[in-house]
Each structure stands twice: as C-alpha cells, then as structure tokens.
Write a protein that holds these residues in place. Sequence first.
Motif, mmCIF file in Angstrom:
data_model
loop_
_atom_site.group_PDB
_atom_site.id
_atom_site.type_symbol
_atom_site.label_atom_id
_atom_site.label_comp_id
_atom_site.label_asym_id
_atom_site.label_seq_id
_atom_site.Cartn_x
_atom_site.Cartn_y
_atom_site.Cartn_z
ATOM 1 N N ALA A 70 0.812 -1.213 0.000
ATOM 2 C CA ALA A 70 0.000 0.000 0.000
ATOM 3 C C ALA A 70 0.846 1.265 0.000
ATOM 4 O O ALA A 70 0.299 2.375 0.008
ATOM 5 N N ALA A 71 2.165 1.111 -0.009
ATOM 6 C CA ALA A 71 3.061 2.269 -0.015
ATOM 7 C C ALA A 71 3.186 2.831 -1.419
ATOM 8 O O ALA A 71 3.114 2.096 -2.404
ATOM 9 N N ASP A 72 3.374 4.130 -1.510
ATOM 10 C CA ASP A 72 3.653 4.739 -2.802
ATOM 11 C C ASP A 72 5.149 4.612 -3.059
ATOM 12 O O ASP A 72 5.958 5.284 -2.429
ATOM 13 N N GLY A 73 5.511 3.720 -3.974
ATOM 14 C CA GLY A 73 6.935 3.495 -4.246
ATOM 15 C C GLY A 73 7.533 2.391 -3.418
ATOM 16 O O GLY A 73 8.742 2.364 -3.187
ATOM 17 N N HIS A 74 6.721 1.455 -2.941
ATOM 18 C CA HIS A 74 7.114 0.302 -2.104
ATOM 19 C C HIS A 74 8.187 0.641 -1.061
ATOM 20 O O HIS A 74 9.118 -0.130 -0.815
ATOM 21 N N ILE A 110 -2.578 5.494 4.956
ATOM 22 C CA ILE A 110 -1.941 6.784 4.687
ATOM 23 C C ILE A 110 -0.447 6.616 4.861
ATOM 24 O O ILE A 110 0.020 6.091 5.885
ATOM 25 N N HIS A 111 0.302 7.034 3.856
ATOM 26 C CA HIS A 111 1.743 6.806 3.802
ATOM 27 C C HIS A 111 2.477 8.129 3.986
ATOM 28 O O HIS A 111 2.359 9.035 3.165
ATOM 29 N N GLU A 112 3.247 8.205 5.054
ATOM 30 C CA GLU A 112 4.047 9.388 5.370
ATOM 31 C C GLU A 112 5.519 9.068 5.147
ATOM 32 O O GLU A 112 6.000 8.026 5.601
ATOM 33 N N ASP A 135 12.469 7.169 6.152
ATOM 34 C CA ASP A 135 11.440 6.601 7.022
ATOM 35 C C ASP A 135 10.080 6.630 6.358
ATOM 36 O O ASP A 135 9.697 7.614 5.710
ATOM 37 N N ASN A 136 9.340 5.540 6.545
ATOM 38 C CA ASN A 136 7.964 5.415 6.059
ATOM 39 C C ASN A 136 7.070 5.092 7.247
ATOM 40 O O ASN A 136 7.326 4.126 7.972
ATOM 41 N N ASN A 137 6.055 5.902 7.447
ATOM 42 C CA ASN A 137 5.086 5.654 8.508
ATOM 43 C C ASN A 137 3.738 5.356 7.869
ATOM 44 O O ASN A 137 3.278 6.099 7.002
ATOM 45 N N TYR A 138 3.111 4.274 8.313
ATOM 46 C CA TYR A 138 1.852 3.826 7.729
ATOM 47 C C TYR A 138 0.740 3.924 8.779
ATOM 48 O O TYR A 138 0.835 3.307 9.848
ATOM 49 N N TYR A 139 -0.306 4.713 8.457
ATOM 50 C CA TYR A 139 -1.446 4.919 9.349
ATOM 51 C C TYR A 139 -2.715 4.426 8.664
ATOM 52 O O TYR A 139 -2.810 4.417 7.438
#
Length: 387
Positions: A70-74, A110-112, A135-139
């Motif tokens: 679900a990440a933009d750009g894995h 939501i990908h931060e 860093d990738n934070n997933y909410y």
Amino acid sequence: MTETLDCSDLDQYMGIPIKPTSVRDPIRNIDIRRWAQAMHYPNRLHYDDEFAAVGRYGRLVAPQSFAIAAADGHGCGPAAIGKIPNSHLIFGGDEWWFTGIPIFDGDRVIHEMIPFDYAVKQTKFAGPTCFQRGDNNYYNQSGQLIARQRSTSIRYRRDLAVEMSSLQGEDDPVCSDEGLRDIEGRKLEYIDMLHALAHGKRFWEDVAVGDSLPVRVVGPHSIASFTTEWRAYLFTTWGSYNRAGQFDPADLGFVDEMAGYECDPVMEKINPELTDGAYIGPSRGHLFPRWAKFIGMPRAYGYGASMGAWLLDYMSGWAGEWGAVVHSKSQYRGPAFTGDVTVMTGRVIEKSVDEAGSHLVHLECLMADQNGATMATANAEVQLPTK
C-alpha cells in the motif's frame, strides 16, 4: 584518478517530510488476495474466506507485509529523493516496527515519508556508493499507526557498475524435471506447516532456543513471476494515487537514459504506460534483460521490496495468526535473478520478556539462492502467546 559520486543535492531533503499520500480507494480483499498470490505466500488467512471466517479475526486479514504493498513506491521514496548524476538505485534493506494494528478490507492506508540520512562508502560493486535511508510511517483512516519502516537504498554510478561488475551469467540456469519436482515437494512441506498450525497457537513456552523454522522455497523466478509481483504493488496501477504536489519526479535522481516519466502525475494523464514502472523508467531493468545489463546486472532481476516481504511472511507465518513480528531488520546482499530459486531458513536464537510483559522469540533468518549464495539476512523479534 579517483572516481566520485556527487551527492550534494541530497542534503536539502534530509529530515523534511514529503507530502503524505494514500491509495485513492479503500483496500479491498481482492488487493489482499493478489498480494498473497504475488508474494507466493499460500497462507489461507489471506485469501480463503471460509478459513479466515473461523479464525482470530473472523474475516480475511492482510499479511504484515501488506503495508509495503500500500506504499507509494514500495517504501523506497524517501530513500531515493535527490539527484545523483548518472546513478541507479537498488533496495538495500529495511527495518520494521509493527504496532499490532492489522489491515482489513475497507481500510485506507496513509503513507508518510521522511528522508533520514545518507553515507557514501566504497564498494566492490560500483566504487563510491551512496547508502541512503528514509522513514515510512503507515497509518489507517483512524490515525492509528500500523507500522514504521526505515528503508535503505543503494545508489551507485551506472557506468562504474558496468565497468566493475563481477556478476556473471547472462543465461538463466536450467532446472531439470526432477529438480522441479523436488522444489514443489519442498514447497508443500512448508505449506503443511501452515496448515498444521491452522488457527492454533504457537506458545512461547513450547519454543526453545536452537529450534529451526521450516524451510521456505520460492521460485524458480521468471520475468512472469517478477511481473506478477510488480503489479501487486498498488502504486503501479494507473491513477491509484494522488501525487499532485508531492514531489517532482525529476527529484528522483536516476540515470537520464532510463528515467522516462516514472511516477509522473502529469504524464500519467497522457500516457500512463510511461509512468507505471514496467515498460519505461528505471524499474524496467527488472523485466527487460537489456536494461538489466545497462545498470550492471547480468539478466532480469527481482525486487528488493519483495525480498523483504518474503522474509516478513516467512517469520509471521511461523508465528501464526495469534503471534506477530514486532520488529525486524533485513539486509539485502544480492537480488533474485530469473531462473534462480530462493531458499529461506531460520532459527530461534533467544527468548525474552520485554518491559511491557510481551513474550518475544528472537529469530535469525537467511535467504540464499540454489547455490547457497547469500541473498539477504534478517533478525527479528516475534511476539507469541503464552499458556
């Protein structure tokens, strides 16, 4: 003459959050099923409605690895920002922290993204090489943190990689019919473990230091299997993300001859085939041998993000639906190439109870190819239930 790698453009991005993004539509069960299939992960919790309905959650649940789908750009975006002239990028590893919040049908992720740091080191592969982290934070839609991921990219000069490349073998290895039957038999042994555990609990008290995890085999890999993996990442679907105002694709400093329009929201409205990473752009080296050689690889090769997912699924599948990976750290040494077979092994190296009272099992895992060459290593803490 000393070869150099110009990373001066990266400094302006470090520590500055990139505009968050999310898939336009809610996650659906078909996305979860497609992901399990693409990652070669036959755990019925993630694709069989009847099986999942009588389990812990009463419905299909996404694998822990699904956050990266679900990440933009894995997960690579914050570790790829900034221009490095004449460079290419491969995934170098990642570290995960999971909170225990699952992903279900109907959720939004939501990908931060926040670029973290970088360092330049000398490597045998390409001379001066940039190891960049982000860093990738997933909410979820309720603001609950699902997971945090710190990704590492390996950015290098294409020309030096081609010149220095020690990778040999432009032709796929050929597996005999007997060898293929053996591979399928080993896969079934792993599946038997998943089925034997079913909805049961793997108790912390029943696990001993030195225990081995069942062997997991993936492959033989092919352009077909790599393509199946790529298309399961939601960001590769046309129009799936709203990237307006997020970042200029030109800020992703890839080789000019390969850059194309990958992740370009403007070109996506004109000709989306130029933006989805399969046919044009830096990612096409995974699927087209000509472009693999262009960046120093001998033939088409797999995705680092998929390797990370294989490892997460391997460890979480062993833990069962009542357990979970709470932290893992993986380092990638080399990709999966077409024709290769990936073999995962693991063992318990420690047991502990943390300050919060969680009962943890510490795992050490190895990913290797059919010849025993190391592809990746991983260490993880897995929470298990107690009696």
